[in-house]
Write a protein that holds these residues in place. Structure first.
Motif, PDB file in Angstrom:
ATOM      1  N   VAL A 185       0.834  -1.202   0.000  1.00 41.43           N
ATOM      2  CA  VAL A 185       0.000   0.000   0.000  1.00 41.43           C
ATOM      3  C   VAL A 185       0.870   1.254   0.000  1.00 41.43           C
ATOM      4  O   VAL A 185       0.625   2.201  -0.764  1.00 41.43           O
ATOM      5  N   ALA A 186       1.882   1.276   0.853  1.00 40.29           N
ATOM      6  CA  ALA A 186       2.749   2.454   0.938  1.00 40.29           C
ATOM      7  C   ALA A 186       3.433   2.731  -0.404  1.00 40.29           C
ATOM      8  O   ALA A 186       3.513   3.888  -0.846  1.00 40.29           O
ATOM      9  N   LYS A 187       3.905   1.680  -1.040  1.00 42.20           N
ATOM     10  CA  LYS A 187       4.596   1.870  -2.324  1.00 42.20           C
ATOM     11  C   LYS A 187       3.635   2.358  -3.398  1.00 42.20           C
ATOM     12  O   LYS A 187       3.953   3.267  -4.184  1.00 42.20           O
ATOM     13  N   LYS A 188       2.439   1.789  -3.462  1.00 36.89           N
ATOM     14  CA  LYS A 188       1.469   2.211  -4.477  1.00 36.89           C
ATOM     15  C   LYS A 188       0.960   3.629  -4.204  1.00 36.89           C
ATOM     16  O   LYS A 188       0.647   4.367  -5.147  1.00 36.89           O
ATOM     17  N   ALA A 189       0.890   4.000  -2.926  1.00 40.72           N
ATOM     18  CA  ALA A 189       0.408   5.337  -2.580  1.00 40.72           C
ATOM     19  C   ALA A 189       1.521   6.374  -2.622  1.00 40.72           C
ATOM     20  O   ALA A 189       1.260   7.575  -2.510  1.00 40.72           O
ATOM     21  N   GLY A 190       2.770   5.901  -2.758  1.00 39.29           N
ATOM     22  CA  GLY A 190       3.910   6.804  -2.794  1.00 39.29           C
ATOM     23  C   GLY A 190       4.170   7.495  -1.475  1.00 39.29           C
ATOM     24  O   GLY A 190       4.598   8.651  -1.431  1.00 39.29           O
ATOM     25  N   MET A 191       3.938   6.777  -0.367  1.00 37.09           N
ATOM     26  CA  MET A 191       4.125   7.369   0.957  1.00 37.09           C
ATOM     27  C   MET A 191       5.145   6.591   1.774  1.00 37.09           C
ATOM     28  O   MET A 191       5.389   5.411   1.533  1.00 37.09           O
ATOM     29  N   LYS A 192       5.722   7.279   2.738  1.00 35.69           N
ATOM     30  CA  LYS A 192       6.658   6.640   3.670  1.00 35.69           C
ATOM     31  C   LYS A 192       5.878   5.721   4.608  1.00 35.69           C
ATOM     32  O   LYS A 192       4.756   6.030   5.015  1.00 35.69           O
ATOM     33  N   LEU A 193       6.478   4.585   4.937  1.00 32.52           N
ATOM     34  CA  LEU A 193       5.886   3.643   5.892  1.00 32.52           C
ATOM     35  C   LEU A 193       6.865   3.378   7.014  1.00 32.52           C
ATOM     36  O   LEU A 193       7.997   2.950   6.769  1.00 32.52           O
ATOM     37  N   ARG A 194       6.445   3.643   8.216  1.00 30.96           N
ATOM     38  CA  ARG A 194       7.222   3.236   9.393  1.00 30.96           C
ATOM     39  C   ARG A 194       6.622   1.941   9.922  1.00 30.96           C
ATOM     40  O   ARG A 194       5.396   1.818  10.029  1.00 30.96           O
ATOM     41  N   MET A 195       7.483   0.990  10.274  1.00 30.13           N
ATOM     42  CA  MET A 195       7.054  -0.311  10.773  1.00 30.13           C
ATOM     43  C   MET A 195       7.694  -0.557  12.125  1.00 30.13           C
ATOM     44  O   MET A 195       8.874  -0.230  12.332  1.00 30.13           O
ATOM     45  N   ALA A 196       6.929  -1.143  13.041  1.00 28.88           N
ATOM     46  CA  ALA A 196       7.461  -1.478  14.365  1.00 28.88           C
ATOM     47  C   ALA A 196       6.758  -2.714  14.884  1.00 28.88           C
ATOM     48  O   ALA A 196       5.578  -2.941  14.588  1.00 28.88           O
ATOM     49  N   GLY A 197       7.482  -3.511  15.643  1.00 27.68           N
ATOM     50  CA  GLY A 197       6.909  -4.720  16.237  1.00 27.68           C
ATOM     51  C   GLY A 197       7.936  -5.834  16.277  1.00 27.68           C
ATOM     52  O   GLY A 197       8.900  -5.833  15.509  1.00 27.68           O
TER      53      GLY A 197
END
Length: 446
Positions: A185-197
């Protein structure tokens, strides 16, 4: 309160079941309720902490899990007589102890790891009580006393009406939680994604997640602290919760909303019970719909997100709900005012007869007594005892029965180390508790 021991209560980082146990325990203590928390030794509570497990087994892989699970659970049930209710948050294993005690047991079913554990829940379905955490996650083969949705400490989550420009994935890194889909989703929307866990599936992380981490568009922050988690939730433009299973609740969803952060979630499991579509987020069916939702996320009022949690998911609401559950259980399992020798509960009473379940504590005894209006039949269902019937002394074990006529002088003593439990069937023209003439009594009531 029986908490899991995978993590401490409350958890330092991850541990949703333990987090809920902590919030409930502290909420009950604030209401003046006497709560003993059975958890790891590094846990914290304003109630009474009892621990045999020194630390969470997820933090010490040298621990033999089954050893500490056995010790942990047995501690609760060996002390069952001290409590009005045992509240189990530790899945199905404690149920196998429940028939050995008279204290009612209520289990919050936080999740089914597999349908293969259902036989245990089904066996104890009619002798214990089950609480679901969402209507969506009820099993139609079980009976439930209530649904109690989780509450959170709302004030500890900072509301932010001016977020940064990134999407967030925060959960355990596992296929079920949709980490891979969040990246798509982040790549298709062209947005930064922060991931944690924390990484719950190392192969999945290595093959599906790690190749995309570039620390520019896709950033993995690791297993973060509670403080960092709240910062990430508060500053995110939206939380992506693209689950691949029927999730029982979704604590991270509610925490995000408390910060004012809208949630884009797959419409499965409990998500429709948490998210108000197009008001506090979007319920979608696939990645493409999630991308479309990202484009519309600024239409969501972040204040409305916060208000929905304040109204529906506070700790006070959760505590109120559980107190009502406890009151209902105590009414269903109503015990007579506790006697010095133990207690009893009336199972049924009709004209001409009354049936009781009587529990005599180890080495205790009833008074030597007789009745003028009723006869009694006693049937032993657990423990060892000695019955006095006029001049006779009768040793009784499980399965034995004794008949007592009107005016027979009688008493029973528990001669064992476990509770003596028997069913009493009384018949006569008057069945009141004042039809007792005490001839001798070790507690001074003769």
């Amino acid at each position: 309160m029986l908490s899991p021991i995978a993590w401490s209560t409350p958890p330092k980082k991850y541990g949703p079941w333990e987090a809920m146990v902590s919030l409930l325990t502290e909420g009950l203590v604030k209401r003046g309720i006497d709560v003993t928390l059975f958890a790891t030794a590094d846990s914290h509570t304003a109630g009474k902490l009892h621990a045999v497990c020194p630390r969470p087994y997820e933090e010490d892989k040298a621990m033999i899990i089954k050893v500490y699970e056995g010790l942990h659970i047995s501690e609760v049930f060996e002390r069952a007589n001290e409590f009005d209710i045992i509240h189990n948050h530790f899945d199905y294993l404690p149920l196998t102890y429940s028939a050995l005690v008279d204290t009612p047991v209520v289990t919050t079913i936080h999740g089914f790891s597999s349908r293969k554990i259902l036989p245990v829940y089904k066996k104890y379905n009619n002798s214990t009580f089950y609480v679901s955490i969402s209507d969506a996650y009820r099993c139609n083969e079980l009976d439930y006393i209530a649904t109690v949705r989780h509450g959170i400490d709302i004030e500890s989550f900072p509301f932010n009406d001016r977020p940064e420009d990134y999407l967030l994935f925060i959960s355990r890194i596992h296929r079920d939680k949709g980490a891979k889909e969040a990246i798509e989703v982040a790549k298709k929307a062209g947005m930064k994604l922060r991931m944690a866990g924390f990484i719950a599936d190392s192969e999945y992380f290595k093959n599906e997640i790690e190749p995309h981490i570039d620390n520019e568009q896709i950033i993995y922050e690791g297993h973060v602290s509670q403080e960092r988690k709240k910062e990430l939730l508060s500053n995110a433009r939206a939380l992506l919760h693209l689950i691949n299973y029927e999730e029982a609740f979704g604590l991270g969803v509610v925490e995000a909303l408390a910060c004012g952060t809208p949630v884009i979630a797959i419409n499965r499991g409990a998500m429709p019970e948490l998210i108000i579509h197009e008001e506090t987020g979007f319920l979608v069916n696939n990645v493409d719909e999630a991308v479309e939702a990202v484009q519309k996320v600024n239409s969501i009022s972040r204040r409305r997100c916060r208000e929905s949690v304040e109204k529906r998911f506070s700790v006070d609401r959760m505590v109120d709900d559980y107190i009502r559950v406890y009151e209902t259980i105590l009414e269903k399992c109503k015990r007579e005012e506790k006697r010095p020798w133990g207690f009893y509960e009336v199972l049924t009473e009709k004209s001409g007869y009354k049936v009781k379940r009587i529990t005599v504590l180890p080495q205790e005894e009833l008074s030597l007594q007789r009745h003028s209006h009723r006869s009694e039949h006693w049937h032993i269902i657990s423990g060892d005892g000695l019955v006095t019937k006029n001049s006779d002394k009768i040793k009784v074990l499980v399965g034995d029965s004794v008949d007592l006529a009107v005016n027979d002088i009688h008493r029973v003593k528990n001669t064992g180390s476990q509770n003596l439990v028997f069913i009493e069937i009384a018949q006569g023209d008057y069945l009141g508790e004042d039809d007792i003439e005490r001839l001798e009594d070790k507690y001074g009531r003769a």
